[in-house]
Design a protein around this motif. Structure first.
Motif, PDB file in Angstrom:
ATOM      1  N   ALA A  54      10.405  -5.198  -4.336  1.00  0.00           N
ATOM      2  CA  ALA A  54       9.450  -6.256  -4.031  1.00  0.00           C
ATOM      3  C   ALA A  54       8.797  -6.726  -5.328  1.00  0.00           C
ATOM      4  CB  ALA A  54       8.385  -5.762  -3.062  1.00  0.00           C
ATOM      5  N   LEU A  55       8.289  -7.928  -5.302  1.00  0.00           N
ATOM      6  CA  LEU A  55       7.617  -8.465  -6.488  1.00  0.00           C
ATOM      7  C   LEU A  55       6.212  -7.910  -6.644  1.00  0.00           C
ATOM      8  CD1 LEU A  55       8.731 -12.203  -6.355  1.00  0.00           C
ATOM      9  CD2 LEU A  55       9.555 -10.386  -7.882  1.00  0.00           C
ATOM     10  N   SER A  56       5.598  -7.472  -5.535  1.00  0.00           N
ATOM     11  CA  SER A  56       4.262  -6.890  -5.598  1.00  0.00           C
ATOM     12  C   SER A  56       4.090  -5.894  -4.453  1.00  0.00           C
ATOM     13  CB  SER A  56       3.199  -7.984  -5.486  1.00  0.00           C
ATOM     14  OG  SER A  56       3.153  -8.491  -4.165  1.00  0.00           O
ATOM     15  N   TRP A  57       3.032  -5.114  -4.535  1.00  0.00           N
ATOM     16  CA  TRP A  57       2.736  -4.137  -3.480  1.00  0.00           C
ATOM     17  C   TRP A  57       2.545  -4.859  -2.149  1.00  0.00           C
ATOM     18  CZ3 TRP A  57       2.376   1.171  -4.283  1.00  0.00           C
ATOM     19  CH2 TRP A  57       1.921   1.917  -3.203  1.00  0.00           C
ATOM     20  N   ALA A  58       1.944  -6.024  -2.177  1.00  0.00           N
ATOM     21  CA  ALA A  58       1.704  -6.799  -0.954  1.00  0.00           C
ATOM     22  C   ALA A  58       3.000  -7.303  -0.321  1.00  0.00           C
ATOM     23  CB  ALA A  58       0.790  -7.992  -1.248  1.00  0.00           C
ATOM     24  N   ASP A  59       4.042  -7.484  -1.134  1.00  0.00           N
ATOM     25  CA  ASP A  59       5.318  -7.994  -0.630  1.00  0.00           C
ATOM     26  C   ASP A  59       6.249  -6.924  -0.091  1.00  0.00           C
ATOM     27  OD1 ASP A  59       4.546 -10.529  -1.386  1.00  0.00           O
ATOM     28  OD2 ASP A  59       5.605 -10.461  -3.298  1.00  0.00           O
ATOM     29  N   LYS A  60       5.894  -5.659  -0.291  1.00  0.00           N
ATOM     30  CA  LYS A  60       6.805  -4.588   0.144  1.00  0.00           C
ATOM     31  C   LYS A  60       6.935  -4.565   1.657  1.00  0.00           C
ATOM     32  CE  LYS A  60       3.463  -0.864   0.358  1.00  0.00           C
ATOM     33  NZ  LYS A  60       3.539  -0.738   1.786  1.00  0.00           N
ATOM     34  N   LYS A  61       8.069  -4.085   2.117  1.00  0.00           N
ATOM     35  CA  LYS A  61       8.298  -4.025   3.569  1.00  0.00           C
ATOM     36  C   LYS A  61       8.467  -2.606   4.024  1.00  0.00           C
ATOM     37  CE  LYS A  61      10.308  -8.505   3.656  1.00  0.00           C
ATOM     38  NZ  LYS A  61      11.436  -9.327   3.639  1.00  0.00           N
ATOM     39  N   GLU A  91       8.848   5.437 -14.536  1.00  0.00           N
ATOM     40  CA  GLU A  91       7.418   5.716 -14.630  1.00  0.00           C
ATOM     41  C   GLU A  91       6.709   5.204 -13.397  1.00  0.00           C
ATOM     42  OE1 GLU A  91       4.870   5.496 -18.141  1.00  0.00           O
ATOM     43  OE2 GLU A  91       6.702   4.943 -19.205  1.00  0.00           O
ATOM     44  N   THR A  92       5.947   6.063 -12.770  1.00  0.00           N
ATOM     45  CA  THR A  92       5.184   5.663 -11.600  1.00  0.00           C
ATOM     46  C   THR A  92       4.013   4.797 -12.037  1.00  0.00           C
ATOM     47  OG1 THR A  92       5.776   7.708 -10.468  1.00  0.00           O
ATOM     48  CG2 THR A  92       3.889   6.511  -9.607  1.00  0.00           C
ATOM     49  N   VAL A  93       3.891   3.640 -11.418  1.00  0.00           N
ATOM     50  CA  VAL A  93       2.797   2.727 -11.719  1.00  0.00           C
ATOM     51  C   VAL A  93       1.602   3.068 -10.848  1.00  0.00           C
ATOM     52  CG1 VAL A  93       2.075   0.310 -11.707  1.00  0.00           C
ATOM     53  CG2 VAL A  93       4.404   0.916 -12.349  1.00  0.00           C
ATOM     54  N   ILE A  94       1.882   3.343  -9.576  1.00  0.00           N
ATOM     55  CA  ILE A  94       0.818   3.689  -8.641  1.00  0.00           C
ATOM     56  C   ILE A  94       1.370   4.612  -7.565  1.00  0.00           C
ATOM     57  CG2 ILE A  94       1.172   1.694  -7.131  1.00  0.00           C
ATOM     58  CD1 ILE A  94      -1.919   1.572  -6.854  1.00  0.00           C
ATOM     59  N   ASN A  95       0.506   5.490  -7.108  1.00  0.00           N
ATOM     60  CA  ASN A  95       0.826   6.401  -6.015  1.00  0.00           C
ATOM     61  C   ASN A  95      -0.273   6.245  -4.976  1.00  0.00           C
ATOM     62  OD1 ASN A  95      -0.348   9.570  -5.542  1.00  0.00           O
ATOM     63  ND2 ASN A  95       1.491   8.948  -4.492  1.00  0.00           N
ATOM     64  N   CYS A  96       0.110   5.983  -3.750  1.00  0.00           N
ATOM     65  CA  CYS A  96      -0.854   5.849  -2.661  1.00  0.00           C
ATOM     66  C   CYS A  96      -0.332   6.648  -1.468  1.00  0.00           C
ATOM     67  CB  CYS A  96      -1.043   4.377  -2.304  1.00  0.00           C
ATOM     68  SG  CYS A  96      -2.286   4.125  -1.031  1.00  0.00           S
ATOM     69  N   HIS A  97      -0.960   7.775  -1.203  1.00  0.00           N
ATOM     70  CA  HIS A  97      -0.558   8.685  -0.126  1.00  0.00           C
ATOM     71  C   HIS A  97       0.894   9.119  -0.308  1.00  0.00           C
ATOM     72  CE1 HIS A  97      -4.388   8.044   1.761  1.00  0.00           C
ATOM     73  NE2 HIS A  97      -4.189   6.734   1.724  1.00  0.00           N
ATOM     74  N   ASP A  98       1.810   8.581   0.493  1.00  0.00           N
ATOM     75  CA  ASP A  98       3.215   8.993   0.392  1.00  0.00           C
ATOM     76  C   ASP A  98       4.099   7.882  -0.167  1.00  0.00           C
ATOM     77  OD1 ASP A  98       3.096   7.286   2.537  1.00  0.00           O
ATOM     78  OD2 ASP A  98       4.353   8.509   3.842  1.00  0.00           O
ATOM     79  N   GLU A  99       3.507   6.991  -0.939  1.00  0.00           N
ATOM     80  CA  GLU A  99       4.261   5.882  -1.524  1.00  0.00           C
ATOM     81  C   GLU A  99       4.117   5.897  -3.038  1.00  0.00           C
ATOM     82  OE1 GLU A  99       3.478   2.082   0.211  1.00  0.00           O
ATOM     83  OE2 GLU A  99       3.338   2.916   2.231  1.00  0.00           O
ATOM     84  N   LEU A 100       5.211   5.522  -3.694  1.00  0.00           N
ATOM     85  CA  LEU A 100       5.231   5.406  -5.146  1.00  0.00           C
ATOM     86  C   LEU A 100       5.686   4.004  -5.505  1.00  0.00           C
ATOM     87  CD1 LEU A 100       7.096   8.696  -6.167  1.00  0.00           C
ATOM     88  CD2 LEU A 100       4.653   8.259  -6.268  1.00  0.00           C
ATOM     89  N   ALA A 101       5.127   3.445  -6.546  1.00  0.00           N
ATOM     90  CA  ALA A 101       5.586   2.153  -7.058  1.00  0.00           C
ATOM     91  C   ALA A 101       6.006   2.338  -8.505  1.00  0.00           C
ATOM     92  CB  ALA A 101       4.487   1.107  -6.952  1.00  0.00           C
ATOM     93  N   VAL A 102       7.153   1.765  -8.851  1.00  0.00           N
ATOM     94  CA  VAL A 102       7.646   1.787 -10.224  1.00  0.00           C
ATOM     95  C   VAL A 102       8.023   0.366 -10.620  1.00  0.00           C
ATOM     96  CG1 VAL A 102       8.507   4.158 -10.051  1.00  0.00           C
ATOM     97  CG2 VAL A 102      10.043   2.275  -9.571  1.00  0.00           C
ATOM     98  N   TYR A 103       7.921   0.079 -11.892  1.00  0.00           N
ATOM     99  CA  TYR A 103       8.367  -1.216 -12.409  1.00  0.00           C
ATOM    100  C   TYR A 103       9.799  -1.086 -12.896  1.00  0.00           C
ATOM    101  CZ  TYR A 103       3.657  -3.228 -12.626  1.00  0.00           C
ATOM    102  OH  TYR A 103       2.421  -3.728 -12.318  1.00  0.00           O
TER     103      TYR A 103
END
Length: 105
Positions: free
Chosen positions: A98-105, A38-50
């Protein structure tokens, strides 16, 4: 030297912007319906899932596969409609844990 109007520049860029949006929407569907992510957030060309920590690498791999497959499906439809797309250009996607969006590389 060639000068383009703003409208000409924008119209030339439209297929690329539109395709990127289609890629990400298709990747979200692929991630959910094929891989159960399940996508948690989508920002432009990025997806985050838990995911659970113990399955995070598997989720990362599945997300990369979903992004590539999603783009391939959009491209296949475009080719079917008559767009000329060079099949030798590889489709690549990268994902990170990553543990959070801010920690992603």
């Amino acid at each position: 030297k060639i000068f383009l109007t703003q409208t000409e520049r924008e119209s030339g860029n439209h297929p690329f912007q539109s395709s990127a949006a289609d890629f990400i929407k298709s990747a979200m569907c692929e991630a959910y319906y094929t891989h159960g992510l399940e996508t948690v957030i989508n920002c432009h060309d990025e997806l985050a899932v838990y995911s659970q920590a113990e399955s995070s690498e598997e989720a990362r791999w599945k997300l990369e596969q979903a992004m590539v497959t999603g783009a391939e499906k959009v491209i296949a439809k475009a080719v079917k409609r008559g767009y000329r797309i060079d099949p030798s250009i590889p489709i690549k996607a990268g994902a990170a844990v990553a543990l959070s969006w801010a920690d992603k590389k």
